[in-house]
Design an enzyme around this catalytic site. Structure first.
Site, PDB file in Angstrom:
ATOM      1  N   GLU A   1      -3.531   1.173  -6.385  1.00 56.23           N
ATOM      2  CA  GLU A   1      -3.121   0.065  -6.552  1.00 56.23           C
ATOM      3  C   GLU A   1      -3.315  -0.218  -8.076  1.00 56.23           C
ATOM      4  OE1 GLU A   1      -0.222  -2.129  -5.864  1.00 56.23           O
ATOM      5  OE2 GLU A   1      -0.878  -2.265  -4.850  1.00 56.23           O
TER       6      GLU A   1
ATOM      7  N   CYS B   1       1.037  -1.343  -0.094  1.00 53.86           N
ATOM      8  CA  CYS B   1       0.085   0.088   0.130  1.00 53.86           C
ATOM      9  C   CYS B   1       0.534   1.146   0.077  1.00 53.86           C
ATOM     10  CB  CYS B   1      -0.829   0.423   1.227  1.00 53.86           C
ATOM     11  SG  CYS B   1      -1.408   1.602   1.449  1.00 53.86           S
TER      12      CYS B   1
END
Length: 238
Positions: free
Chosen positions: A106, A2
């Site tokens: 992402e 992340c």
């Protein structure tokens, strides 16, 4: 991993959601939170037991570090081994936190290019990402407080984008993770599981999100040039 996320809700709404009791921090929204920046974190006060909402720097600096430069490399802590790795084991045992997020970004490999996706909770509620925090005494005697986001294996939906994702904790798990309820290491590690796939909404966004300087609500707009699979084209309604 992340490496970017967004948090557009104001501190007052977060305080109401997470039940924090300290004075509200003056912190602006961000649609592109990046490593080494300050962001909001929910912690349990060790003396009062109350939940506090505070701004900490993203990128954990262990208490024993010689300097703070390594924090940028510790923005994530892998769930596998978090209880044993020297950089994280003390924080895992004593200083766990929740990292509020409206969602994260992402990148998915699509042919020769990578397409960024925004990922949020389908019900429009804020995420509670499992985190660790630490305090490091700076040369001038003041304390630098930093945090890391725990990542684990992706669920079936997020695996269409990337094989890993941040750990999203359900509301019922918050007390144990914050230390408000007794829980041993094994019970805590059991919380670090992928959330159910139907919790998530995902949609393609423009490539400019990859630039730290870009930070506006338009980053969450669907990329009209993208052609994602149906499972990755369902933004939530806020």
């Amino acid at each position: 991993m992340c490496g970017r996320y967004f948090l557009q809700r104001d501190p007052a709404r977060l305080a109401a959601c997470f039940g924090t009791e300290n004075p509200l921090p003056n912190h602006p929204p961000s649609w592109n939170v990046a490593p080494t920046q300050d962001a909001l974190v929910v912690r349990r006060h060790p003396e009062s037991g109350a939940r506090h909402l505070d701004a900490l720097r993203w990128g954990l600096v262990p208490r024993w570090a010689k300097d703070a430069s390594g924090g940028a490399k510790l923005i994530n802590a892998r769930a596998e081994g978090v209880a044993e790795k020297p950089s994280f084991r003390d924080a895992f045992a004593r200083r766990r936190c929740l990292v509020p997020a409206d969602g994260f970004y992402e990148w998915r490999q699509e042919g020769a290019r990578k397409q960024p996706y925004a990922v949020a909770l389908a019900n429009g509620e804020p995420m509670a990402l499992a985190g660790l925090w630490e305090g490091w005494k700076q040369p001038d005697g003041t304390w630098l407080r930093t945090y890391s986001i725990i990542t684990g294996e992706a669920n079936a939906k997020q695996a269409l984008v990337h094989h890993r994702m941040p750990v999203i904790l359900g509301r019922e798990d918050w007390p144990a993770w914050l230390g408000e309820e007794p829980a041993g290491p094994e019970a805590l590690l059991a919380l670090l599981r992928p959330c159910p796939p139907d919790w998530l909404a995902s949609w393609p966004v423009a490539a400019r999100v990859g630039k730290v300087a870009e930070n506006d609500a338009g980053l969450l707009a669907r990329d009209p040039a993208a052609n994602p699979p149906p499972e990755l084209d369902d933004p939530p309604v806020y």
